[in-house]
Design a protein around this motif. Structure first.
Motif: not given
Length: 181
Positions: A85-96
């Motif tokens: 969850m940390l990895t996917l959440g950070a990547y999602s916010f990073l992409r935005i």
């Protein structure tokens, strides 16, 4: 199919979604645009990737932690879910936060954005080369790893974390280096 809904299959993006990220000034995500916050996202992404990779050595760590059978399953499950969850959440916010520049096709970017994207890909490939070198050294000199093992150290977690890193490294370099996005 209208031009607005063109799908770039090789990049995994749509024209409508990419244009929305490039032009969006939504105040809800304004906090992501600051360089300090983008760097925090990069550190969180790296932390998540490292935690997933450490899953390969869980059997070695559980003997050091002296966990019982019941707490072992719960501990591993909760740690794995939180790391993913940390990895996917950070990547999602990073992409935005980087407005999807790393994933956008040339025809939707201006010259400056293309140059930023291309230089981040170059650095990402260099970084992944060093990561692969480190993984080879770990394979030769580190603890024994096997893929898809139920007993012993399972190297598949390192493979999964490497895939996460391959996907997110160009966005991470853009987020870390650029002042204004």
């Amino acid at each position: 199919m209208s031009k607005k809904h063109k799908i770039y299959w090789s990049l995994g993006v749509t024209e409508k979604g990419t244009r929305a990220l490039l032009t969006d000034e939504n105040s809800k995500f304004k906090w992501l645009r600051f360089q300090r916050n983008r760097r925090i996202l990069v550190v969180l992404e790296l932390l998540g990737v490292v935690l997933i990779a450490l899953g390969s050595y869980y059997t070695s760590m559980k003997s050091a932690l002296n966990l019982s059978d019941a707490t072992e399953i719960i501990t591993f499950s909760v740690a794995a879910i939180l790391a993913i969850m940390l990895t996917l959440g950070a990547y999602s916010f990073l992409r935005i936060a980087v407005r999807g520049i790393a994933d956008a096709p040339n025809e939707l970017l201006d010259e400056r954005q293309i140059q930023i994207r291309d230089s981040s890909y170059r650095l990402a490939y260099l970084g992944m080369g060093y990561l692969i070198l480190g993984l080879f050294l770990l394979m030769f000199f580190g603890p024994d790893l096997r893929l898809f093992e139920s007993e012993g150290n399972d190297g598949s977690f390192i493979v999964i974390s490497s895939l996460f890193l391959f996907a997110s490294l160009p966005s991470m370099f853009i987020a870390w280096r650029e002042k204004d996005i």
